[in-house]
Scaffold this motif. Structure first.
Motif, PDB file in Angstrom:
ATOM      1  N   VAL A 100      12.491  58.506 -33.834  1.00 38.68           N
ATOM      2  CA  VAL A 100      12.026  59.839 -34.208  1.00 38.68           C
ATOM      3  C   VAL A 100      11.940  59.928 -35.728  1.00 38.68           C
ATOM      4  O   VAL A 100      12.908  59.630 -36.429  1.00 38.68           O
ATOM      5  CB  VAL A 100      12.981  60.927 -33.673  1.00 38.68           C
ATOM      6  N   ILE A 101      10.781  60.336 -36.221  1.00 40.50           N
ATOM      7  CA  ILE A 101      10.629  60.610 -37.643  1.00 40.50           C
ATOM      8  C   ILE A 101      10.881  62.092 -37.844  1.00 40.50           C
ATOM      9  O   ILE A 101      10.226  62.936 -37.226  1.00 40.50           O
ATOM     10  CB  ILE A 101       9.233  60.216 -38.158  1.00 40.50           C
ATOM     11  N   LEU A 102      11.852  62.376 -38.701  1.00 40.12           N
ATOM     12  CA  LEU A 102      12.302  63.745 -38.940  1.00 40.12           C
ATOM     13  C   LEU A 102      11.973  64.202 -40.353  1.00 40.12           C
ATOM     14  O   LEU A 102      12.055  63.418 -41.301  1.00 40.12           O
ATOM     15  CB  LEU A 102      13.828  63.822 -38.785  1.00 40.12           C
ATOM     16  N   PHE A 103      11.621  65.465 -40.448  1.00 37.17           N
ATOM     17  CA  PHE A 103      11.523  66.145 -41.726  1.00 37.17           C
ATOM     18  C   PHE A 103      12.451  67.348 -41.651  1.00 37.17           C
ATOM     19  O   PHE A 103      12.658  67.904 -40.564  1.00 37.17           O
ATOM     20  CB  PHE A 103      10.100  66.657 -41.994  1.00 37.17           C
ATOM     21  N   LYS A 104      13.005  67.754 -42.785  1.00 35.28           N
ATOM     22  CA  LYS A 104      13.787  68.991 -42.788  1.00 35.28           C
ATOM     23  C   LYS A 104      12.898  70.106 -42.262  1.00 35.28           C
ATOM     24  O   LYS A 104      11.692  70.143 -42.538  1.00 35.28           O
ATOM     25  CB  LYS A 104      14.268  69.339 -44.191  1.00 35.28           C
ATOM     26  N   SER A 105      13.491  71.001 -41.503  1.00 31.62           N
ATOM     27  CA  SER A 105      12.741  72.116 -40.935  1.00 31.62           C
ATOM     28  C   SER A 105      12.007  72.874 -42.042  1.00 31.62           C
ATOM     29  O   SER A 105      12.573  73.174 -43.083  1.00 31.62           O
ATOM     30  CB  SER A 105      13.698  73.059 -40.203  1.00 31.62           C
ATOM     31  N   GLY A 106      10.720  73.117 -41.805  1.00 30.22           N
ATOM     32  CA  GLY A 106       9.889  73.813 -42.771  1.00 30.22           C
ATOM     33  C   GLY A 106       9.237  72.899 -43.800  1.00 30.22           C
ATOM     34  O   GLY A 106       8.444  73.358 -44.609  1.00 30.22           O
ATOM     35  N   GLU A 107       9.572  71.590 -43.770  1.00 23.94           N
ATOM     36  CA  GLU A 107       9.035  70.656 -44.754  1.00 23.94           C
ATOM     37  C   GLU A 107       8.196  69.543 -44.139  1.00 23.94           C
ATOM     38  O   GLU A 107       7.832  68.587 -44.828  1.00 23.94           O
ATOM     39  CB  GLU A 107      10.183  70.047 -45.573  1.00 23.94           C
ATOM     40  N   SER A 108       7.879  69.662 -42.859  1.00 21.70           N
ATOM     41  CA  SER A 108       7.080  68.603 -42.224  1.00 21.70           C
ATOM     42  C   SER A 108       5.633  68.671 -42.705  1.00 21.70           C
ATOM     43  O   SER A 108       5.196  69.661 -43.281  1.00 21.70           O
ATOM     44  CB  SER A 108       7.147  68.721 -40.702  1.00 21.70           C
ATOM     45  N   VAL A 109       4.914  67.591 -42.464  1.00 21.39           N
ATOM     46  CA  VAL A 109       3.519  67.495 -42.882  1.00 21.39           C
ATOM     47  C   VAL A 109       2.636  68.047 -41.770  1.00 21.39           C
ATOM     48  O   VAL A 109       2.788  67.671 -40.605  1.00 21.39           O
ATOM     49  CB  VAL A 109       3.152  66.028 -43.186  1.00 21.39           C
ATOM     50  N   GLU A 110       1.706  68.918 -42.131  1.00 16.07           N
ATOM     51  CA  GLU A 110       0.801  69.509 -41.145  1.00 16.07           C
ATOM     52  C   GLU A 110       0.005  68.411 -40.438  1.00 16.07           C
ATOM     53  O   GLU A 110      -0.471  67.468 -41.067  1.00 16.07           O
ATOM     54  CB  GLU A 110      -0.136  70.489 -41.847  1.00 16.07           C
ATOM     55  N   GLU A 154      -1.284  62.408 -29.215  1.00 15.50           N
ATOM     56  CA  GLU A 154      -0.657  61.106 -29.035  1.00 15.50           C
ATOM     57  C   GLU A 154      -1.375  60.121 -29.948  1.00 15.50           C
ATOM     58  O   GLU A 154      -2.606  60.101 -30.003  1.00 15.50           O
ATOM     59  CB  GLU A 154      -0.758  60.662 -27.581  1.00 15.50           C
ATOM     60  N   PHE A 155      -0.596  59.310 -30.654  1.00 17.03           N
ATOM     61  CA  PHE A 155      -1.123  58.331 -31.610  1.00 17.03           C
ATOM     62  C   PHE A 155      -0.543  56.983 -31.234  1.00 17.03           C
ATOM     63  O   PHE A 155       0.673  56.817 -31.173  1.00 17.03           O
ATOM     64  CB  PHE A 155      -0.695  58.735 -33.029  1.00 17.03           C
ATOM     65  N   CYS A 156      -1.404  56.010 -30.955  1.00 16.26           N
ATOM     66  CA  CYS A 156      -0.949  54.686 -30.526  1.00 16.26           C
ATOM     67  C   CYS A 156      -1.322  53.638 -31.560  1.00 16.26           C
ATOM     68  O   CYS A 156      -2.384  53.725 -32.184  1.00 16.26           O
ATOM     69  CB  CYS A 156      -1.559  54.317 -29.178  1.00 16.26           C
ATOM     70  N   GLY A 166       4.203  60.600 -30.040  1.00 17.85           N
ATOM     71  CA  GLY A 166       3.785  61.989 -29.934  1.00 17.85           C
ATOM     72  C   GLY A 166       3.948  62.615 -31.308  1.00 17.85           C
ATOM     73  O   GLY A 166       5.004  62.486 -31.942  1.00 17.85           O
ATOM     74  N   ILE A 167       2.902  63.263 -31.797  1.00 17.35           N
ATOM     75  CA  ILE A 167       2.936  63.900 -33.115  1.00 17.35           C
ATOM     76  C   ILE A 167       2.756  65.397 -32.916  1.00 17.35           C
ATOM     77  O   ILE A 167       1.800  65.823 -32.274  1.00 17.35           O
ATOM     78  CB  ILE A 167       1.829  63.341 -34.023  1.00 17.35           C
ATOM     79  N   ALA A 168       3.687  66.158 -33.465  1.00 16.08           N
ATOM     80  CA  ALA A 168       3.657  67.613 -33.289  1.00 16.08           C
ATOM     81  C   ALA A 168       3.555  68.314 -34.630  1.00 16.08           C
ATOM     82  O   ALA A 168       4.012  67.810 -35.654  1.00 16.08           O
ATOM     83  CB  ALA A 168       4.911  68.077 -32.557  1.00 16.08           C
ATOM     84  N   ASP A 169       2.948  69.484 -34.604  1.00 17.32           N
ATOM     85  CA  ASP A 169       2.812  70.340 -35.778  1.00 17.32           C
ATOM     86  C   ASP A 169       3.889  71.411 -35.705  1.00 17.32           C
ATOM     87  O   ASP A 169       4.091  72.036 -34.664  1.00 17.32           O
ATOM     88  CB  ASP A 169       1.414  70.965 -35.793  1.00 17.32           C
ATOM     89  N   VAL A 218       7.291  63.077 -35.462  1.00 15.08           N
ATOM     90  CA  VAL A 218       6.712  61.922 -34.793  1.00 15.08           C
ATOM     91  C   VAL A 218       7.788  61.308 -33.898  1.00 15.08           C
ATOM     92  O   VAL A 218       8.876  60.987 -34.374  1.00 15.08           O
ATOM     93  CB  VAL A 218       6.224  60.873 -35.822  1.00 15.08           C
ATOM     94  N   VAL A 219       7.467  61.145 -32.607  1.00 16.46           N
ATOM     95  CA  VAL A 219       8.434  60.593 -31.653  1.00 16.46           C
ATOM     96  C   VAL A 219       7.773  59.445 -30.900  1.00 16.46           C
ATOM     97  O   VAL A 219       6.729  59.621 -30.272  1.00 16.46           O
ATOM     98  CB  VAL A 219       8.913  61.668 -30.648  1.00 16.46           C
ATOM     99  N   SER A 220       8.406  58.285 -30.962  1.00 17.72           N
ATOM    100  CA  SER A 220       7.845  57.122 -30.275  1.00 17.72           C
ATOM    101  C   SER A 220       8.231  57.126 -28.809  1.00 17.72           C
ATOM    102  O   SER A 220       9.220  57.741 -28.410  1.00 17.72           O
ATOM    103  CB  SER A 220       8.355  55.816 -30.905  1.00 17.72           C
TER     104      SER A 220
END
Length: 158
Positions: free
Chosen positions: A6-16, A52-54, A71-74, A97-99
């Motif tokens: 899992v790729i994590l960003f601090k809440s409110g700081e993720s990339v659109e 989904e990004f493969c 899986g990539i979420a906004d 981003v979650v693999s």
């Protein structure tokens, strides 16, 4: 169920997601990774919220065994906010981003994550243990690569 990264960003700081997808395409092209995206979900305002990004190191049609899908979420997105009782920062993180299961593809996962964190160094990687990997951790791993890297605490990697 297998292990995921899992790729994590601090809440409110993720990339659109509309910014992230073209950057991922460029990243994969630079790294020589084949890639595709599909399974898009949009919200009521027609804004992309999930896809989904493969990726693969061989043409997708040549081997399903060498594919790794994410899986990539906004942000915000339901059930994607998380915090960890072992993390002393007490931050909330967004699972951007979650693999899927990556067993047997640890090398592709590393290549992708290393490139991703070089592009977005504030991100962290969590692989279902009580630790994160940072860009500095991945640099150390790259210096003496071991295919079991993702099963070891960054503290144990010299």
């Amino acid at each position: 169920m297998g292990t995921s990264a899992v790729i994590l960003f601090k809440s409110g700081e993720s990339v659109e997601i509309n910014i992230l997808l073209p950057r991922l395409n460029e990243l994969c092209n630079r790294e020589g990774l084949f890639h595709s995206h599909d399974l898009k979900k949009i919200d009521e305002t027609e804004k992309l919220k999930y896809c989904e990004f493969c990726i693969s190191d061989v043409p997708m049609k040549d081997s399903y065994d060498r594919q790794l899908c994410f899986g990539i979420a906004d942000e915000p997105y339901p059930y994607k906010l998380v915090n960890f009782d072992w993390d002393s920062s007490e931050e909330d993180y967004f699972k951007t981003v979650v693999s899927g299961e990556f067993d047997g593809n640890e090398d592709i996962l590393f290549k992708f994550l290393f490139a991703f964190l070089n592009e977005f160094p504030v991100a962290k990687v969590w692989i279902e243990e009580d630790w994160f990997y940072t860009l500095d951790d991945l640099k150390k791993i790259k210096a003496s690569y071991n295919n079991s890297w993702c099963y070891m605490s960054p503290k144990d990697i010299i």
